[in-house]
Enzyme design. Structure first.
Site, short mmCIF file in Angstrom:
data_model
loop_
_atom_site.label_atom_id
_atom_site.label_comp_id
_atom_site.label_asym_id
_atom_site.label_seq_id
_atom_site.Cartn_x
_atom_site.Cartn_y
_atom_site.Cartn_z
N ARG A 44 11.37 -36.91 24.35
CA ARG A 44 10.33 -36.26 23.40
C ARG A 44 9.24 -35.42 24.16
O ARG A 44 9.00 -35.54 25.29
CB ARG A 44 9.61 -37.43 22.63
CG ARG A 44 9.18 -38.75 22.94
CD ARG A 44 8.04 -38.91 23.98
NE ARG A 44 6.96 -38.04 23.83
CZ ARG A 44 6.24 -37.78 24.61
NH1 ARG A 44 6.41 -38.00 25.91
NH2 ARG A 44 5.13 -37.16 24.30
N GLY A 45 8.25 -34.80 23.31
CA GLY A 45 7.46 -33.84 23.95
C GLY A 45 7.94 -32.32 23.71
O GLY A 45 8.95 -32.11 23.96
N ALA A 46 7.08 -31.44 23.07
CA ALA A 46 7.60 -30.15 22.64
C ALA A 46 8.29 -29.70 23.57
O ALA A 46 9.33 -29.01 23.44
CB ALA A 46 6.35 -29.60 21.97
N ARG A 92 14.23 -32.42 14.61
CA ARG A 92 12.76 -32.69 14.29
C ARG A 92 12.12 -31.24 13.87
O ARG A 92 12.34 -30.12 14.54
CB ARG A 92 12.09 -33.08 15.74
CG ARG A 92 12.74 -34.60 16.26
CD ARG A 92 11.89 -35.17 17.35
NE ARG A 92 10.52 -35.69 16.55
CZ ARG A 92 9.48 -35.91 17.32
NH1 ARG A 92 9.59 -35.93 18.53
NH2 ARG A 92 8.45 -36.29 16.71
N GLN A 199 2.91 -43.72 22.50
CA GLN A 199 3.04 -42.55 23.73
C GLN A 199 2.15 -42.92 24.72
O GLN A 199 2.12 -42.88 26.02
CB GLN A 199 3.08 -41.44 23.29
CG GLN A 199 4.63 -40.85 22.41
CD GLN A 199 4.30 -41.21 20.99
OE1 GLN A 199 3.41 -41.81 20.39
NE2 GLN A 199 4.97 -40.04 20.13
N ASP A 240 2.28 -29.26 19.41
CA ASP A 240 3.79 -29.16 19.08
C ASP A 240 3.95 -27.55 18.47
O ASP A 240 4.99 -27.30 18.38
CB ASP A 240 4.17 -30.23 18.18
CG ASP A 240 4.23 -31.52 18.72
OD1 ASP A 240 3.08 -32.18 18.97
OD2 ASP A 240 5.44 -31.80 19.28
N ASN A 250 -0.25 -31.34 15.99
CA ASN A 250 -0.08 -32.05 17.31
C ASN A 250 0.07 -33.42 16.66
O ASN A 250 -0.18 -33.94 15.52
CB ASN A 250 -1.26 -32.00 18.37
CG ASN A 250 -0.65 -32.66 19.53
OD1 ASN A 250 0.07 -32.53 20.18
ND2 ASN A 250 -1.92 -33.34 20.11
N LYS A 251 0.27 -34.56 17.65
CA LYS A 251 0.56 -35.81 17.24
C LYS A 251 -0.45 -36.32 16.36
O LYS A 251 -1.60 -36.10 16.59
CB LYS A 251 0.60 -36.87 18.33
CG LYS A 251 0.86 -38.04 18.47
CD LYS A 251 1.99 -38.49 17.68
CE LYS A 251 3.28 -37.87 18.11
NZ LYS A 251 4.52 -37.61 17.09
#
Lengths: 361, 361
Positions: A44-46, A92, A199, A240, A250-251
């Site tokens: 994960r993580g853009a 995603r 995270q 993201d 973003n998150k």
């Protein structure tokens, strides 16, 4: 440390759902396995999922070579790889780096399909390698640009994970922290645990501990408390997807931090490569927000924490309006408002590969 | 449902650390057992711990009767009970209801110590019973006053647990929601899970489910997302201590909600009995904030979620400045700014036991 690495016939990932309890590796030998790893957030993580998807395309081309044979019709090959790209695309919806990477892969397929499956696979592998190298380089450049924004002694608050695990290596917002520490600055980090996926507690705390950078883990609900006491100097987060006006997806929880920054007159910096900017979107209102399984809220580590039958929501991202963003740190420099101009300048600089450190515009 | 009940020789509590997985009862037969139940949050919620402590004093007087004998010297008896009160006082520092209840108990001890241990125990038991009844009555009155503030169809966001479990019965902020529903209003509740102790996910969700009130469980980091989308109409929270200027100490994360309310121009209502107001404190800066064990952040249900050795912080409360509080709903009516005046009026009304519903001042 790298979050992912291509080895011979497989993409080897650190399984991020197993951290911090163990460093377990996951080997993906097919595009479908890569897609599953992205959807289940094992990677994960853009930036990381963009590069993982590119390697997924390379694996897909190898599979096509086996199915279609070595001398496949270029049209049939291209069609097969569009299907593979579609499978990876559906994993995603919010991070644009995934789509950006897949589009570049399909351009290569278009140009190289006459080379046959093996040739296309080779070209895709080469492209993915380039993306991986460019990602680490961009992170280091963001680190340099961003570190200049930090005071010599500072308390930074960060959210989610934006470190080596969220990228191919080094990190975006966490890369800025690393670069500042490497430059001799004294940085203490407040780490939001980042429910529901944790995270922060699981990944950022683990990375900072390995790097020996002092930190305090807090729940997401504590950020305001520490800001009100004057213990936070600034917020650093990743992104993201960024609309061309500077609105930042973003998150989930990032927007609340930006509101808190404004209320406490603290800078809120976003750190993201130019590949995160989606110039097709006029504003953040157009960014699709992934709605994940509510069981990730009602359960933790497989344990139910809420009563059975309770309805829960799980928007995985939120949108922070550009007016709450102090600056966006890219590999091409620090973009300041108005972002519509400065982000375009950053991309132009990026494309000509000249990378001055001064602020934009 | 009542969170606690005195039966013959014991205080029977619902063990709130076991919810929602099971409804387990804990019988406390000594003051020390009550103190332990408060410190470990088996009973929690400012009003509930006040009443629990009063029953703890009654149990302490019975113990004194056994130790000192039936005809104990009044001075020795009073000294012994001051020690018991001190033990109960040391359990949790922020909620003032605990100290308020213990002071009233010590006044009774002062007046009644000539009656001997058995007589004092009887008087303390009577006082605790009165407090328990008054708490439920005050909650119902707050419910009436507060329900009038809610539109006929509304989406309320709440934090922590302020229901029957946090009080003797009915609830404060959750009592307002119940009263509004009982009055025919259509209320949907966003329930913050309230890390680290998960009072929202474990307790509020459980209570709302039993009451059949529609809800959506969210992580604390999602409140801003739903406010930005216009899906939240107002915030209702409880309080652990209110300074005389209207600054409110409440569960960590409340301050952030109040900042978000201001940013979205939403009302932020605090619901608390007048016993929560500490007129000795000029402002919230003087309210002691309990710092609990950081393991409650690094662990969940006994499972470690962060890497071993990570430093964490656990301030259990934060302070919301009065300027971010739209109104404080008490059993004597709805207090509006300036709170220094309206809170004094509420207490005056409370003391004369006349309880008009109109707003104060």
């Amino acid at each position: 440390m790298q979050s992912l690495e291509f080895q011979d016939d497989r993409l080897r990932l650190i399984d991020q759902t197993r951290l911090p309890h163990e460093v377990a590796y996951l080997d993906c030998r097919t595009a479908a396995e890569v897609a599953e790893a992205i959807a289940s957030m094992r990677v994960r993580g853009a930036p990381a999922i963009g590069v993982a998807a590119a390697y997924g395309m390379a694996l897909g081309a190898r599979e096509a070579a086996q199915v279609l044979g070595g001398q496949a019709d270029p049209e049939r090959l291209a069609a097969a790889l569009r299907t593979v790209a579609e499978r990876l695309r559906r994993t995603r919806p919010t991070a644009v780096n995934l789509f950006w990477a897949l589009e570049r892969c399909l351009e290569v397929v278009g140009r190289a399909s006459a080379l046959g499956p093996a040739g296309v696979a080779e070209e895709l592998r080469r492209l993915a390698d380039q993306m991986a190298e460019a990602d680490v380089r961009a992170n280091q450049q963001m680190g340099q640009h961003g570190a200049a924004l930090l005071p010599p002694r500072t308390n930074v608050l960060t959210h989610c994970n934006t470190g080596a695990l969220a990228t191919v290596g080094y990190g975006t917002a966490l890369g800025v922290i690393r670069a500042a520490v490497e430059a001799g600055k004294r940085v203490h980090v407040f780490v939001d645990e980042t429910r529901p996926f944790l995270q922060g507690a699981r990944l950022t705390a683990w990375e900072l501990q390995r790097l020996g950078i002092p930190m305090t883990l807090i729940t997401d609900s504590m950020a305001g408390y520490f800001m009100a006491r004057g213990q936070v100097d600034l917020v650093l987060v990743g992104a993201d997807r960024i609309a061309r006006n500077g609105d930042v997806a973003n998150k989930i929880g990032t927007y609340t931090l930006a509101v808190l920054c404004r209320a406490h007159q603290l800078p809120c910096y976003v750190v993201a490569p130019t590949s995160t900017v989606d110039f097709e979107l006029a504003s953040g209102a157009d960014i699709p927000i992934e709605q994940r399984n509510p069981e990730e809220v009602t359960h933790l580590n497989g344990q139910r924490i809420a009563p059975a039958g309770v309805q829960a929501a799980h928007p995985a991202f939120d949108v922070t309006p550009a007016r709450l963003v102090s600056a966006i740190v890219t590999e091409a420099g620090v973009c300041r408002p108005p972002f519509e101009l400065s982000l375009r300048q950053a991309v132009a600089i990026r494309q000509t590969e000249t990378l001055p450190a001064e602020a934009l515009p």
